[in-house]
Design a protein around this motif. Structure first.
Motif: not given
Length: 717
Positions: A265-275
């Motif tokens: 979940a941290p990776r999914v949330y972070t990637l969404t924010g970066i995108a």
């Protein structure tokens, strides 16, 4: 300097621990040479591990991802664009080595094909000149993009807000053992991972943990939150500069067609924010949607509704946006309808789910929709308690009785008519039956309000809520339910299920035959005696037909309020109703099925259109009839009737014929319901009301208007 950095990267890869396979030794799919659409499709197909490939284990995916990010400079040597991502010192990676700055190549055409305004700006001549001047090296590449995040100023502050992980996201790794969610979705390590071999996949339990008994293995959660100790290897920062930079690299590699591993979940949330920051959300939209919708991982939406709503809004995932929106709006409506404000309202929902802050714009959308839902609930409650109950439900047998009463009344006024005594007695019995029907309505609404949760429902609701509430903070659902106001009960399945059950549950006191039988028999018997003195026939009250019509009408309401067509499976929110109407959904953007086109018009109060326009000149100027903006219904917002004609039945009681321009409407998610008829007959109390000896027996709280003190606690959108 460039050559030195590249050599350091090469040396780092050569010094890799022999126990860790090198990237080149792992079979890999080459980036597709076709379009970005082809790349996205291939990437999506690779998201879920093959069920028949025993080599494609969780550890395999983890190591493959580590090697790809670590060795990007050596694996990504082709392309006209040099990507620079500098790392701070002092952080270790999963291979027990320090993170170092990365320089690798990408194709500008792929970056620009995302439609990102950020990339378009970075590729502009002016910005390219600034980047090259700042880097200071003589670089042979056609383009240079320095994607290193800012380390100070407003830009850093904005990125901290965007990328800081909510607690539920940080701890979602525990869902593998607690909720049975697949390991490959939630158990991945953080990018700053100096204790790689010590990172637990299962939960570290306290000495109070007791394993499930035989026969209860299917029950979730398998471990109470109070029985888990978070080990040091699983304690990660809200914001991590390494996580930020590593996921920038993953995003760029995904744009080039490489596999995107979403294993936490941290990776999914972070990637969404970066995108979102880089304005290229389309490149990960399908992958994140797949992650959210895979098997039991949909529970992330139930339990972390704010995080799911924010990610789905960012990526324009309509289904997830609407599903999470339902939860947040109904939870907020529960708060607004509370008799008294709760001290912990900002931190926990009324059912105990931990809350986190939403961005201001998303919070505004939720607040407006919640207030609209509150309005609908209060209007529905008022209609359920009003004398218009049967008319709004379109119970034609009741409406026939009202018309019969008018006929009897007209006959009573002719005192010299034969059979006047029989007709007068019939008039009294008709009024008694009308009152008994209103008493019955009051009784069943009251009983539905007062009925506690049955044991099975309480068990199910408690089990769902235990998935996010530790036993140290536990409050049984039945205790919470017992303190609800009447209006709050309309947002629970229990009320509507009880109300809909009375017309066919013949063993209960609220069965119509038991409650109304005597009054109906007396009326029908007297009708036989007086029938030949009346100008029409067929005026008997048909109890079986009344019961059938009431059953259909209440079941329709039950379906409308309790059976929405959910966009995603929501399994941990069964204790509250999620059937929002289009009035509540209107605040969502157009892509999510709402009416917000970006102009802000949906947040402005609507003014009804004038049907006939101005009438009369000068001081006598007034508007004509007003066309209702939506139709009258027991589950829709109320509108003032345009015409009311009154016929007196007996002294002190009159009949009001309410004309409506209502038409059939779709109430929610395609569920169609008919509104009140064009001429509905309702009882109107006048000064001299007939006494009803049994009315007091079923009186209940009718004061669900929100007090000024309660309204003062509601934050204005």
């Amino acid at each position: 300097m460039a050559e030195q950095d590249m050599n350091q990267e090469q040396d780092g890869s050569n010094r890799s621990d022999s126990s860790m396979p090198s990237f080149s030794s792992i079979p890999q799919t080459q980036p597709p040479s076709g379009s970005l659409l082809d790349a996205a499709i291939n990437q999506l197909l690779r998201e879920r591990p093959s069920q028949v490939d025993s080599n494609y284990t969780f550890e395999y995916r983890e190591l493959r991802d580590i090697n790809l990010v670590q060795h990007a400079p050596t694996e990504c040597k082709s392309g006209d664009t040099l990507i620079i991502v500098n790392f701070p010192q002092g952080y270790k990676n999963c291979k027990w080595k320090a993170w170092s700055s990365k320089r690798f190549h990408a194709h500008s055409k792929n970056l620009l094909a995302t439609g990102s305004k950020v990339f378009a700006h970075l590729f502009s001549p002016e910005e390219q000149a600034r980047i090259r001047k700042r880097v200071g090296d003589s670089l042979p590449q056609k383009y240079v993009l320095d994607l290193t995040p800012s380390v100070e100023g407003d830009e850093l502050a904005a990125q901290l807000i965007e990328l800081s992980l909510p607690p539920g996201v940080r701890d979602w790794w525990t869902s593998k053992e607690r909720l049975g969610i697949p390991q490959y979705l939630v158990s991945g390590h953080d990018d700053h991972c100096p204790l790689h071999t010590q990172v637990l996949i299962g939960c570290q339990k306290t000495d109070k943990y007791v394993e499930h008994q035989m026969g209860r293995e299917e029950e979730l959660p398998k471990i109470d939150l109070a029985h888990i100790t978070i080990p040091e290897s699983r304690i990660i920062l809200d914001y991590c500069p390494i996580r930020h930079r590593a996921n920038i690299i993953r995003l760029i590699l995904a744009i080039q067609g490489h596999d995107l591993v979403l294993n936490s979940a941290p990776r999914v949330y972070t990637l969404t924010g970066i995108a979102h920051i880089l304005d290229c959300t389309s490149i990960i939209r399908d992958s994140v949607y797949t992650w959210l919708m895979t098997e039991s991982n949909t529970e992330f939406i139930d339990i972390n509704a704010e995080a799911a709503f924010k990610m789905a809004w960012t990526l324009e995932l309509a289904n997830v946006t609407r599903a999470a929106f339902r939860i947040l709006v109904v939870e907020r409506a529960f708060d607004t309808l509370s008799i008294e404000p709760r001290a912990e309202e900002a931190r926990y929902t009324i059912f105990g789910r931990p809350r986190v802050d939403l961005p201001d714009d998303l919070q505004t959308v939720v607040q407006y929709a919640a207030l609209k839902l509150v309005e609908r609930v209060q209007q529905t409650l008022g209609k359920l308690k009003s004398d218009q109950f049967y008319d709004l439900l379109e119970i034609s047998e009741y409406q026939k009785l009202v018309r019969t009463g008018e006929l009897i009344l007209n006959a009573c006024q002719k005192t010299d008519q034969p059979g006047h005594t029989e007709i007068k007695e019939l008039s009294g019995l008709c009024m008694a039956l009308l009152n008994k029907l209103l008493e019955y309505k009051t009784r069943i609404v009251h009983e539905a309000m007062a009925t506690p949760l049955c044991n099975n429902l309480q068990r199910d609701y408690d089990r769902d809520r235990r998935c996010y509430i530790p036993e140290t903070s536990w409050n049984p659902t039945s205790h919470i339910y017992s303190k609800f106001s009447d209006a709050q009960r309309l947002l629970t399945p229990n009320f509507w299920e009880e109300l809909a059950s009375y017309p066919y549950t013949y063993t209960r006191a609220c069965y119509p035959d038991q409650f109304l039988g005597d009054a109906i028999d007396r009326f029908n018997t007297q009708m036989d005696k007086a029938l030949h003195y009346l100008p029409a026939t067929g005026r008997h009250f048909n109890l079986a037909e009344f019961r059938k019509q009431l059953n259909i009408a209440l079941e329709d309401l039950w379906v409308i309020w309790t059976k929405p067509n959910l966009e995603t499976p929501l399994t941990r929110t069964r204790h509250m109703l999620l059937a929002l109407s289009e009035d509540e959904f209107q605040y969502l953007p157009l892509w999510a099925g709402g009416l917000d086109d970006g102009t802000g018009g949906v947040f402005e109060p609507t003014v009804p259109d004038a049907d006939l326009g101005p009438i009369g000149p000068g001081p006598a100027y007034r508007t004509g009839e007003t066309v209702a903006t939506d139709c009258s219904s027991i589950c829709q917002s109320d509108k003032t009737p345009s015409d009311v004609s009154t016929v007196t039945l007996t002294a002190g009681r009159s009949l009001a014929a309410v004309h409506s321009n209502a038409v059939p409407t779709t109430v929610n998610d395609g569920v169609s319901t008919n509104t009140m008829s064009t001429s509905s007959i309702v009882m109107v109390d006048e000064v001299n009301e007939l006494d009803d000896e049994s009315d007091d027996a079923f009186e209940f709280d009718d004061s669900d208007e929100i007090s000024e003190e309660a309204w003062s606690q509601v934050e204005e959108p």
